[in-house]
Design an enzyme around this catalytic site. Structure first.
Site, PDB file in Angstrom:
ATOM      1  N   PRO A   1      15.741 -38.308 -15.170  1.00 48.39           N
ATOM      2  CA  PRO A   1      15.264 -39.522 -15.848  1.00 48.39           C
ATOM      3  C   PRO A   1      13.745 -39.597 -15.902  1.00 48.39           C
ATOM      4  O   PRO A   1      13.194 -40.360 -16.686  1.00 48.39           O
ATOM      5  CB  PRO A   1      15.852 -40.666 -15.005  1.00 48.39           C
ATOM      6  CG  PRO A   1      16.409 -40.055 -13.772  1.00 48.39           C
ATOM      7  CD  PRO A   1      16.559 -38.593 -13.987  1.00 48.39           C
TER       8      PRO A   1
ATOM      9  N   GLU B   1      19.712 -37.316  -5.291  1.00 45.51           N
ATOM     10  CA  GLU B   1      18.424 -37.881  -5.736  1.00 45.51           C
ATOM     11  C   GLU B   1      17.599 -36.858  -6.511  1.00 45.51           C
ATOM     12  O   GLU B   1      16.416 -37.073  -6.768  1.00 45.51           O
ATOM     13  CB  GLU B   1      17.628 -38.403  -4.534  1.00 45.51           C
ATOM     14  CG  GLU B   1      18.280 -39.584  -3.845  1.00 45.51           C
ATOM     15  CD  GLU B   1      18.640 -40.701  -4.816  1.00 45.51           C
ATOM     16  OE1 GLU B   1      17.843 -41.014  -5.711  1.00 45.51           O
ATOM     17  OE2 GLU B   1      19.761 -41.253  -4.682  1.00 45.51           O
TER      18      GLU B   1
ATOM     19  N   ARG C   1      24.965 -27.480 -32.462  1.00 50.67           N
ATOM     20  CA  ARG C   1      25.333 -27.768 -33.856  1.00 50.67           C
ATOM     21  C   ARG C   1      24.221 -27.382 -34.836  1.00 50.67           C
ATOM     22  O   ARG C   1      24.444 -27.332 -36.036  1.00 50.67           O
ATOM     23  CB  ARG C   1      25.768 -29.227 -34.032  1.00 50.67           C
ATOM     24  CG  ARG C   1      24.685 -30.230 -33.868  1.00 50.67           C
ATOM     25  CD  ARG C   1      25.253 -31.641 -33.879  1.00 50.67           C
ATOM     26  NE  ARG C   1      25.619 -32.126 -35.203  1.00 50.67           N
ATOM     27  CZ  ARG C   1      24.769 -32.586 -36.123  1.00 50.67           C
ATOM     28  NH1 ARG C   1      23.471 -32.606 -35.864  1.00 50.67           N
ATOM     29  NH2 ARG C   1      25.187 -33.026 -37.291  1.00 50.67           N
TER      30      ARG C   1
ATOM     31  N   ASP D   1      20.805 -35.915 -41.415  1.00 47.60           N
ATOM     32  CA  ASP D   1      21.032 -36.657 -40.174  1.00 47.60           C
ATOM     33  C   ASP D   1      19.880 -37.606 -39.875  1.00 47.60           C
ATOM     34  O   ASP D   1      18.743 -37.351 -40.265  1.00 47.60           O
ATOM     35  CB  ASP D   1      21.109 -35.694 -38.978  1.00 47.60           C
ATOM     36  CG  ASP D   1      22.426 -34.968 -38.901  1.00 47.60           C
ATOM     37  OD1 ASP D   1      23.408 -35.457 -39.460  1.00 47.60           O
ATOM     38  OD2 ASP D   1      22.450 -33.884 -38.266  1.00 47.60           O
TER      39      ASP D   1
END
Ligand code: SAM
Length: 261
Positions: A88, A115, A157, A172
Site C-alpha cells: 500500500p 506487516e 490482456r 478502454d
C-alpha cells in the site's frame, strides 16, 4: 512473457488457469511460474516471519527466504526480471504502468503477508534488478496475492494475441492516447429495447463519425461525474469546441488553458 510469482499461498493463483489468461497460458503467450516462498525456508517449521524490530503489532517477513528466492529466480548472469512488490505504500498501479509492464520480457512478483517484507530485501534487490513497489489503491489488503492477480490480469490482456479484438484495448478507460484521462462511456448490446429501455438512437444510425462523437461526449460526462479529478489531466489543446461545451454543461468549464472546477 514470463511471469514468476512468489507467495506463501501459491494456490491463490488458481484463477490464472481460467478464462482469457488461462487460454493465453495454454497458447504459450503467457508463461506463469508459481513458487512457494517456504521452499526457501529451511527450519523445521519453514518459518517465513518474525517479530518486528522496534516493537509493534504483527509479524514481518524474514529477509533470508526472500533473498534466496530472488537469487534463484534472478540469478547473476541470467535474464534480469523486473521485480514488482505490491504494497500500500508503493506508487499507484495504473493502465500506463500495465502498458509498460506488458512490454517487459520478465516480471517477478513478490507477495507480502503480515506487516510486509523486511525492507532490506527490496533495498538489496535494487542493486541487481529494476524494482517497483506498487499499490493497488488507498486501502489495505491482507496479502499481495490479490494485488498480483489484478496486475497480472491487467498486463496479460495487453499482450499481443491475448484479446480477440485488439482494438478494444484502445477504447478502454485510461487507454494511452485519447482515453488516457477519460473513463469509457456506457455500452449496449441486443436487444434494442429491454424492459422498455431503448438504446440511444445514435448507435443505430450507422454514422461512425457521429457515434464516435457521442462516445466521446459520454466519456467526458461520465468522467466529470465519477472522477472529476481526472479532467485536470486532459490536455486543453486536445479539446475541441464540442468537448468544451460538454464539459461546461457538466459543470467543468474550460477557461483558456486551465480547467476550472
Ligand atoms: N502494514 C502494511 C502497511 O500498512 O503498509 C500493510 C501490510 S498488508 C496487511 C500485507 C500485504 O498485503 C502487503 O505486504 C502487500 O503485499 C499487500 N497489500 C495490502 N494492501 C495493498 C495495496 N493497497 N496494494 C498492493 N498490495 C497491498
Amino acid at each position: 512473457m514470463r511471469i514468476d510469482i512468489v507467495s506463501i499461498f501459491p494456490e491463490y493463483f488458481a484463477p490464472l488457469e481460467v478464462s482469457l489468461l488461462g487460454k493465453a497460458r495454454r497458447n504459450g503467450l503467457l508463461d506463469v511460474h508459481l513458487h512457494d516462498l517456504r521452499e526457501w525456508a529451511h527450519d523445521r517449521h519453514r518459518t517465513v516471519d518474525d517479530t518486528p524490530y522496534g516493537g509493534g503489532p504483527g509479524m514481518v517477513m524474514k529477509p533470508e527466504p526472500w533473498g534466496e528466492a530472488l537469487d534463484t529466480l534472478a540469478p547473476a548472469g541470467g535474464e534480469v526480471p523486473r521485480l514488482v512488490v505490491p504494497t500500500p505504500s508503493g506508487r499507484p498501479f495504473t493502465q500506463a504502468l500495465a502498458t509498460r509492464y506488458a512490454a517487459e520480457p520478465r516480471l517477478l512478483f513478490a507477495c507480502g503477508r503480515y506487516e510486509g517484507i523486511d525492507s532490506r530485501v527490496v533495498e538489496e534487490a535494487r542493486t541487481r534488478m529494476p524494482v517497483d513497489e506498487v499499490s493497488l489503491g488507498d486501502f489495505v489488503l491482507a496479502g499481495g496475492e490479490v494485488a498480483v492477480l489484478v496486475m497480472v490480469e491487467a498486463v496479460g490482456r495487453l499482450l499481443p494475441g491475448v484479446l480477440g479484438n485488439a482494438d478494444s484495448v484502445a477504447d478502454d478507460s485510461f487507454a494511452p492516447g485519447a482515453m488516457e484521462s477519460l473513463l469509457e462511456g456506457p455500452v449496449y448490446t441486443k436487444p434494442p429495447v429491454w424492459r422498455e429501455r431503448p438504446i440511444p438512437d445514435i448507435l443505430l444510425s450507422g454514422h461512425h463519425g457521429a457515434i464516435a462523437r457521442w462516445r466521446r461526449d459520454e466519456a467526458l460526462r461520465r468522467t466529470a461525474r465519477n472522477r472529476p479529478e481526472l479532467l485536470a489531466r486532459l490536455d486543453p489543446d486536445a479539446l475541441d469546441a464540442h468537448d468544451r461545451k460538454v464539459l461546461a454543461e457538466a459543470g467543468f468549464p474550460v477557461r483558456g488553458e486551465d480547467m476550472a472546477h
